[in-house]
Write an enzyme that holds these catalytic residues in place. Sequence first.
Site, short mmCIF file in Angstrom:
data_model
loop_
_atom_site.label_atom_id
_atom_site.label_comp_id
_atom_site.label_asym_id
_atom_site.label_seq_id
_atom_site.Cartn_x
_atom_site.Cartn_y
_atom_site.Cartn_z
N HIS A 191 0.27 -5.93 7.98
CA HIS A 191 2.23 -5.48 8.10
C HIS A 191 2.72 -4.47 8.96
O HIS A 191 1.26 -3.54 10.14
CB HIS A 191 2.49 -5.27 6.76
CG HIS A 191 2.89 -5.68 5.48
ND1 HIS A 191 3.63 -5.88 4.72
CD2 HIS A 191 2.47 -7.31 5.58
CE1 HIS A 191 3.63 -7.26 3.77
NE2 HIS A 191 2.70 -7.96 5.08
N CYS B 27 6.51 -2.90 1.90
CA CYS B 27 6.78 -3.63 0.03
C CYS B 27 5.77 -2.40 -0.55
O CYS B 27 5.05 -1.61 0.48
CB CYS B 27 5.49 -4.76 0.69
SG CYS B 27 4.13 -4.77 1.40
N CYS C 93 2.67 -1.36 1.66
CA CYS C 93 2.89 -0.43 2.86
C CYS C 93 3.30 1.12 2.20
O CYS C 93 3.01 2.06 2.88
CB CYS C 93 3.96 -0.86 3.72
SG CYS C 93 3.08 -2.00 4.69
N GLU D 299 4.05 -1.56 8.86
CA GLU D 299 3.03 -0.06 8.54
C GLU D 299 1.59 -0.11 8.95
O GLU D 299 1.86 1.58 9.30
CB GLU D 299 4.30 0.08 7.27
CG GLU D 299 5.85 -0.38 6.98
CD GLU D 299 6.13 -1.50 6.60
OE1 GLU D 299 4.81 -2.71 6.71
OE2 GLU D 299 6.74 -1.77 5.80
ZN LIG Z 1 4.07 -4.24 3.80
#
Ligand SMILES: [Zn+2]
Length: 198
Positions: free
Chosen positions: A98, A124, A127, A100
């Site tokens: 991801h 999410c 993250c 992040e």
């Molecule tokens: Zn994430």
Amino acid sequence: MYAYKPPTVSDTQSSNNYLDSTNQGRRKQNGSRPTSLAMPFQPDNFQTVGVGACIVNPENKIVGIGYNGMPNGCDDDLLPWSRYADDRLDTKYPYVCHAELNAIMNKNSADVKGCSMYVALFPCNECAKLIIQAGIKEVIYLSDKYHDTTEMTASRRLLNLAGIEYKQFKPKRNKIVIDFNSINHSGMHNGTLGIHSP
Ligand SMILES: [Zn+2]
């Protein structure tokens, strides 16, 4: 970060596809594509949007930037980018990093403690863990369209417990156009961009 199927309303509202906003694919994290928090792009004839993250320090200087992509050294062409498959191993989800995570890992400072993270989508829960452990103090997100999913609910729970502030960014404009030809426009030479005539 891009895939081969255009997003649909049902796609973006599905709780099974919370991990990012759209299909994304075939992009190297260290590649030459420009990065933004929500990047319209047209891979394989489909318009889609990428997910990006940007970390700034208390002086608002950028210290890390990232976008969704496969891990370094893992050839995009050898991994699936599908959002749907009978076998989860044939979707992108077990593999993709991801934005992040990549922004934190790409930091150009010793750490990102006390920094703020700007991100296209509300992070999410996975993250959120990274954000907390990295010492980031604030998250500014553009979209929270997966708000009601389990993952986002868990994420808010973690962020709340850790005392990390989060707020939605309300853009004053919906679009930014980058015109590379503008550098050649006549007005540029008279201080528009601080460039002085010879
Ligand atoms: Zn994430």
